[in-house]
Scaffold this motif. Structure first.
Motif, PDB file in Angstrom:
ATOM      1  N   SER A   1     -18.468  27.838  48.968  1.00 41.34           N
ATOM      2  CA  SER A   1     -18.835  27.573  47.574  1.00 41.34           C
ATOM      3  C   SER A   1     -19.625  26.277  47.431  1.00 41.34           C
ATOM      4  CB  SER A   1     -17.575  27.511  46.705  1.00 41.34           C
ATOM      5  OG  SER A   1     -16.701  26.484  47.154  1.00 41.34           O
ATOM      6  N   SER A   2     -20.018  25.684  48.558  1.00 45.38           N
ATOM      7  CA  SER A   2     -20.757  24.426  48.522  1.00 45.38           C
ATOM      8  C   SER A   2     -22.255  24.687  48.524  1.00 45.38           C
ATOM      9  CB  SER A   2     -20.386  23.570  49.738  1.00 45.38           C
ATOM     10  OG  SER A   2     -20.958  24.111  50.917  1.00 45.38           O
ATOM     11  N   THR A   3     -23.026  23.598  48.500  1.00 47.30           N
ATOM     12  CA  THR A   3     -24.487  23.700  48.521  1.00 47.30           C
ATOM     13  C   THR A   3     -25.054  23.398  49.905  1.00 47.30           C
ATOM     14  OG1 THR A   3     -24.657  21.377  47.820  1.00 47.30           O
ATOM     15  CG2 THR A   3     -24.664  23.070  46.092  1.00 47.30           C
TER      16      THR A   3
ATOM     17  N   ASN B   1     -18.092  17.686  47.039  1.00 48.47           N
ATOM     18  CA  ASN B   1     -19.288  18.381  47.510  1.00 48.47           C
ATOM     19  C   ASN B   1     -19.644  17.854  48.893  1.00 48.47           C
ATOM     20  OD1 ASN B   1     -19.943  15.881  46.238  1.00 48.47           O
ATOM     21  ND2 ASN B   1     -22.101  16.422  46.349  1.00 48.47           N
TER      22      ASN B   1
ATOM     23  N   SER C   1      -9.422  31.308  52.347  1.00 46.80           N
ATOM     24  CA  SER C   1     -10.339  30.515  51.523  1.00 46.80           C
ATOM     25  C   SER C   1     -11.006  29.460  52.393  1.00 46.80           C
ATOM     26  CB  SER C   1      -9.586  29.844  50.367  1.00 46.80           C
ATOM     27  OG  SER C   1      -8.627  28.921  50.865  1.00 46.80           O
TER      28      SER C   1
END
Length: 487
Positions: free
Chosen positions: A180-182, A115, A175
């Motif tokens: 898709s991270s925060t 992350n 991709s």
């Protein structure tokens, strides 16, 4: 007597207290603290790594060592509190250590963090056989891994067709873990094409997207890209593709990540591109759209690539496909990409020239868009010619009296033009300065009525292979660019 007895009692009591105090003092034991290698707890344990300041200090730690007397300390980091997997950040001889933003970010990403926000890291000091206590930080990192192109695959082949101009020719997919991270940031992608093996020295943009990992291009658009990088119509040629991902923070700093290159084969089809003429107060014709407007010169190997090196006044300009008509009209809305109103739409913004001077504009059109660059040009050492002319059998003969003299642009001493020149098919010509043969520009292989001539004492004459008739001729002695336009 009573007074005497009281004094004796006081004396005995005092002696008792003295003896008691002595016994208490003898029972006190003074102990020293255990020697330790102690890493100081951080005052602030939440750290945000700003990619705009890569060399700034990210973390500074310090420690006390009453245990080892060592002169060498290793700073160890782990992503798990048990420190089962260790990353060595560095070694120092002092009792403090500072790591900058870029190095800490790289260490965390290389350690396998999955992350980006609030990544827990655990630090300790190692001095030989002794290790310190562990302190924890929560770190917000930034991405370093580039997007990965998933499609097309290397060596995929694409044959483009005019009959399928509006159909999808290619779908590019990739991709990117950031999406898709925060982190909660916007990622702007630019998909570029280039001639193979050129390291994208002159890229052409296929398209752009924001927070999307798919881009499609039609046969018509992708054909313009293929022609724009120099591929030959009706012939299979190689094309390199890459993706540039950009994240811009609130301070205006931009983080750029560039994918690996994927090479494919593309066969473009034959098409034509219009001449483009300048209009605007930065140019000689001003805002009159039918005033012998200065044309952009053209790349003889890339028909949708345009170039102009010359003097511009402070002001602005646009480009027109047809003199006397305001559309189709080319300009820019963002200062880096091209935009066009083909007719019936909204006109684009202007190309702005903040300061008068010499500039080089390079433009590549891709259907109703494209890209351009502008750079300053140093003309201080350029030769200033008194006259310039065209001579040869193609315009009447090789004698001095046959020469057609150019007119010099009133604002740009290196720009020349001759209007309504009669050319004869199958004959040859040259361009020369000062009515002499000392400075002669020669043909460099173009099969079109445009290209770049070479200033040389010997070489090839220009062949005129187009129909006999009247033509306007433009010439730039700064770079040898020429353009012949049929009337």
């Amino acid at each position: 007597m009573n007074l005497y007895i009281k004094n004796l009692r006081f004396l005995f009591l005092s002696l008792a207290l003295i003896f008691s105090a002595c016994e208490t003092e003898e029972s006190i034991q003074i102990t020293s603290p255990e020697p330790m290698l102690l890493l100081q707890e951080p005052g602030i344990s939440n750290v945000f790594l700003n990619f705009g300041t890569p060399t700034n200090a990210a973390i500074t730690i310090s420690w006390n060592d009453d245990l080892t007397g060592s002169s060498s300390y290793d700073i160890e980091m782990s992503l798990d509190p048990e420190l089962t997997t260790i990353t060595n950040l560095g070694s120092v001889s002092t009792k403090s250590y500072t790591i900058n933003v870029e190095d800490l970010n790289k260490a965390i990403r290389n350690a396998g963090a999955t992350n980006f926000s609030d990544v827990a890291i655990y630090l300790r000091i190692n001095a030989g056989s002794a290790t310190s206590n562990v302190v924890q930080y929560l770190v917000t990192t930034y991405p370093v891994d580039a997007p990965v192109i998933l499609s097309p695959l290397a060596n995929d082949a694409f044959v483009l067709s005019l009959g399928m101009a509006d159909d999808t020719a290619i779908t590019i997919e990739w991709s990117d873990a950031v999406l898709s991270s925060t982190l909660g940031v916007d990622v702007n992608y630019t998909i570029q094409a280039s001639a193979p093996g050129t390291d994208f020295a002159a890229p052409v943009t296929i398209g752009n997207s924001t927070n999307e990992t798919t881009l499609t291009s039609t046969h018509s658009d992708f054909n313009a890209v293929a022609i724009g990088i120099g591929l030959v119509a009706e012939t299979a040629g190689n094309m390199d593709i890459r993706i540039i991902a950009e994240i811009t923070n609130s301070n205006g700093n931009t983080l750029e990540r560039i994918s690996e290159i994927t090479s494919i084969s593309v066969t473009p089809y034959l098409t034509s591109f219009p001449n483009l003429f300048m209009v605007g107060d930065a140019t000689t014709p001003g805002w009159d759209n039918n005033n012998n407007n200065t044309p952009m010169f053209r790349n003889q190997d890339v028909p949708n690539a345009y170039v102009f090196t010359g003097y511009f006044k402070a002001g602005a300009f646009k480009l027109l496909e047809t003199k006397g008509q305001w559309q189709p009209q080319w300009g820019t809305n963002d200062g880096s990409s091209l935009a066009v109103n083909p007719g019936g739409g909204s006109d684009p913004g202007t190309f702005n020239v903040a300061s008068a001077g010499y500039y080089t504009y390079n433009m590549t059109t891709v259907r109703e868009s494209g890209s351009y660059t502008v750079t300053s040009y140093d003309a201080t050492s350029a030769t200033n010619y008194n006259t310039m002319g065209i001579i040869g059998q193609a315009i009447g003969g090789w004698g001095d009296g046959d020469e057609v003299n150019f007119t010099q642009d009133p604002n740009n001493p290196h720009l020349w033009y001759a209007l309504a020149v009669n050319f004869t098919n199958g004959e040859e010509f040259l361009i020369r300065a000062n009515d002499m043969w000392n400075d002669v520009w020669r043909h460099t292989g173009s099969t079109e009525l445009y290209g770049k001539a070479l200033l040389a004492g010997s070489g090839n004459n220009f062949p005129f292979t187009k129909p006999t008739g009247s033509y306007n001729v433009w010439f730039n002695d700064l770079d040898g660019s020429y353009l012949i336009i049929a009337n």
